[in-house]
Write an enzyme that holds these catalytic residues in place. Structure first.
Site, mmCIF file in Angstrom:
data_model
loop_
_atom_site.group_PDB
_atom_site.id
_atom_site.type_symbol
_atom_site.label_atom_id
_atom_site.label_comp_id
_atom_site.label_asym_id
_atom_site.label_seq_id
_atom_site.Cartn_x
_atom_site.Cartn_y
_atom_site.Cartn_z
ATOM 1 N N ASP A 42 52.405 56.312 22.988
ATOM 2 C CA ASP A 42 52.411 57.712 23.424
ATOM 3 C C ASP A 42 51.226 58.435 22.789
ATOM 4 O O ASP A 42 51.190 58.636 21.567
ATOM 5 C CB ASP A 42 53.736 58.363 22.991
ATOM 6 C CG ASP A 42 53.857 59.813 23.457
ATOM 7 O OD1 ASP A 42 52.870 60.354 23.996
ATOM 8 O OD2 ASP A 42 54.944 60.385 23.280
ATOM 9 N N ASP A 43 50.271 58.854 23.593
ATOM 10 C CA ASP A 43 49.071 59.477 23.032
ATOM 11 C C ASP A 43 49.283 60.939 22.662
ATOM 12 O O ASP A 43 48.349 61.602 22.221
ATOM 13 C CB ASP A 43 47.870 59.307 23.966
ATOM 14 C CG ASP A 43 46.563 59.256 23.183
ATOM 15 O OD1 ASP A 43 46.624 58.988 21.951
ATOM 16 O OD2 ASP A 43 45.492 59.492 23.763
ATOM 17 N N HIS A 84 58.527 43.155 19.943
ATOM 18 C CA HIS A 84 59.161 43.134 21.268
ATOM 19 C C HIS A 84 58.355 42.268 22.225
ATOM 20 O O HIS A 84 58.909 41.503 23.005
ATOM 21 C CB HIS A 84 59.246 44.545 21.872
ATOM 22 C CG HIS A 84 60.208 45.451 21.184
ATOM 23 N ND1 HIS A 84 61.525 45.113 20.955
ATOM 24 C CD2 HIS A 84 60.053 46.705 20.682
ATOM 25 C CE1 HIS A 84 62.135 46.118 20.338
ATOM 26 N NE2 HIS A 84 61.260 47.097 20.155
ATOM 27 N N HIS A 109 52.803 50.057 25.371
ATOM 28 C CA HIS A 109 52.286 51.410 25.613
ATOM 29 C C HIS A 109 52.538 52.313 24.407
ATOM 30 O O HIS A 109 53.641 52.318 23.868
ATOM 31 C CB HIS A 109 52.973 52.021 26.846
ATOM 32 C CG HIS A 109 52.847 51.178 28.077
ATOM 33 N ND1 HIS A 109 53.751 51.206 29.105
ATOM 34 C CD2 HIS A 109 51.898 50.270 28.436
ATOM 35 C CE1 HIS A 109 53.379 50.363 30.054
ATOM 36 N NE2 HIS A 109 52.266 49.771 29.673
ATOM 37 N N ASP A 144 47.665 38.666 29.002
ATOM 38 C CA ASP A 144 49.125 38.518 28.918
ATOM 39 C C ASP A 144 49.731 39.847 28.488
ATOM 40 O O ASP A 144 50.688 40.333 29.088
ATOM 41 C CB ASP A 144 49.489 37.436 27.892
ATOM 42 C CG ASP A 144 48.963 36.066 28.292
ATOM 43 O OD1 ASP A 144 49.128 35.710 29.476
ATOM 44 O OD2 ASP A 144 48.380 35.369 27.439
ATOM 45 N N HIS A 198 56.526 51.861 23.456
ATOM 46 C CA HIS A 198 57.492 50.869 23.915
ATOM 47 C C HIS A 198 56.748 49.624 24.397
ATOM 48 O O HIS A 198 55.548 49.671 24.640
ATOM 49 C CB HIS A 198 58.445 51.430 24.991
ATOM 50 C CG HIS A 198 57.769 52.037 26.176
ATOM 51 N ND1 HIS A 198 58.233 53.178 26.800
ATOM 52 C CD2 HIS A 198 56.665 51.675 26.880
ATOM 53 C CE1 HIS A 198 57.447 53.478 27.813
ATOM 54 N NE2 HIS A 198 56.488 52.582 27.895
ATOM 55 N N ASP A 201 54.731 53.596 34.532
ATOM 56 C CA ASP A 201 56.009 52.878 34.632
ATOM 57 C C ASP A 201 57.158 53.890 34.758
ATOM 58 O O ASP A 201 56.933 55.083 34.937
ATOM 59 C CB ASP A 201 56.205 51.902 33.454
ATOM 60 C CG ASP A 201 56.160 52.585 32.091
ATOM 61 O OD1 ASP A 201 56.471 53.799 32.016
ATOM 62 O OD2 ASP A 201 55.829 51.915 31.097
ATOM 63 N N HIS A 225 65.734 44.907 18.511
ATOM 64 C CA HIS A 225 65.898 45.757 17.335
ATOM 65 C C HIS A 225 66.843 45.143 16.321
ATOM 66 O O HIS A 225 67.800 44.459 16.684
ATOM 67 C CB HIS A 225 66.385 47.150 17.758
ATOM 68 C CG HIS A 225 65.280 47.974 18.322
ATOM 69 N ND1 HIS A 225 65.475 48.961 19.250
ATOM 70 C CD2 HIS A 225 63.941 47.941 18.079
ATOM 71 C CE1 HIS A 225 64.296 49.498 19.551
ATOM 72 N NE2 HIS A 225 63.354 48.893 18.866
ATOM 73 N N HIS A 261 55.520 46.672 15.152
ATOM 74 C CA HIS A 261 56.889 46.737 15.680
ATOM 75 C C HIS A 261 56.887 46.402 17.178
ATOM 76 O O HIS A 261 57.663 45.559 17.634
ATOM 77 C CB HIS A 261 57.467 48.142 15.445
ATOM 78 C CG HIS A 261 58.799 48.366 16.087
ATOM 79 N ND1 HIS A 261 59.968 48.426 15.375
ATOM 80 C CD2 HIS A 261 59.152 48.543 17.392
ATOM 81 C CE1 HIS A 261 60.982 48.612 16.206
ATOM 82 N NE2 HIS A 261 60.522 48.699 17.445
HETATM 83 ZN ZN LIG Z 1 55.246 52.574 29.388
HETATM 84 ZN ZN LIG Z 2 61.407 48.806 19.213
#
Ligand SMILES: [Zn+2]
Ligand SMILES: [Zn+2]
Length: 252
Positions: A183-184, A207, A181, A143, A168, A155, A213, A203
């Site tokens: 950010d690496d 979502h 995802h 999922d 995000h 994306d 938010h 966090h």
């Molecule tokens: Zn993404």
């Molecule tokens: Zn957020």
């Protein structure tokens, strides 16, 4: 940074001129993508700037003052601050009692085991207060699909290098719904230094469960990153109330 300000003829409609970075910020986080006219999105920078100042509890000046600029520079979540779901549309949520997740790409900055444990802990913050369980799977489509990747990662929202947007996640739903995802290009840690993965994952899973938010600076769903001690961390009140409103309370 150069701010250009056009001399405004009183009879002309008032237009706000902002540096491109601020315009991009407002467009990404404060533009109401539903407010279109003939299919075109009409930006209203002053309105968006005021909405941003109001959201962060800053003085609502409609001007790019130093507090506003500083706030725009804070590392944050990539999801918009504009509420996406009206009260009458029904907020998206998972209908099943067990939600699966799979980590398809790990960060090299932590061991696989550390990532697995942290992601489990982040989901547990929610399963402790709502009647929903999470199960990690290692093959096929879950999922919630999770990955760590820098810049373009499949994306329409490529990451932006260190700081800025940290991660995000999508709201619940089929296909990419719930996908999360990271950010690496960020320095992911399990401590107070750099960016704490538990806090950001918790966090983002908010979502992925349907939360938006929050304006409450103490809420986990506040859009900017702030380190708090993660030892014995539990879901802050605002977030607990929000997620229980969607899924009901769990009585252990
Ligand atoms: Zn993404
Ligand atoms: Zn957020």
């Amino acid at each position: 940074m150069k701010v250009t300000r056009k001399r405004i003829n009183k009879k002309q409609s008032i237009q706000l001129f902002l540096p491109l970075s601020s315009q991009a910020y407002l467009s990404q986080f404060y533009r109401d993508k539903n407010a279109t006219f003939s299919g075109r999105i009409l930006p209203n920078l002053e309105k968006e700037l005021k909405a941003m100042q109001d959201f962060f509890g800053l003085e609502v000046t409609g001007k790019l003052d130093s507090n506003t600029l500083e706030t725009m520079k804070l590392p944050r979540c990539g999801v918009t601050d504009v509420a996406r779901y009206g009260h009458f549309q029904g907020k998206p949520k998972w209908k099943q009692s067990v939600v699966t997740y799979r980590i398809t790409e790990y960060t090299s900055q932590l061991s696989k085991r550390e990532v697995d444990t942290t992601i489990t802990k982040a989901f547990q913050l929610y399963s402790d207060v709502i009647a929903l369980d999470f199960k990690q799977i290692y093959n096929g489509t879950a999922d919630i699909m999770i990955l760590f990747k820098a810049e373009y990662h499949g994306d329409f929202y490529p990451f932006d290098g260190p700081n800025g947007v940290l991660a995000h996640a999508n709201a619940p739903g089929p296909e990419q719904g719930g996908d999360t995802h990271f950010d690496d290009d960020e320095r992911w840690t399990l401590r107070s230094r750099d960016i704490n993965l538990l806090l950001v994952a918790a966090h983002e899973f908010g979502h992925a469960l349907g939360l938006e938010h929050s304006k409450d600076p103490l809420a986990l769903m506040y859009p900017t990153y702030r380190y708090v001690n993660t030892n014995g961390y539990t879901l802050p009140r605002d977030d607990r109330i929000g997620v229980q409103a969607l899924y009901g309370k769990c009585f252990l």
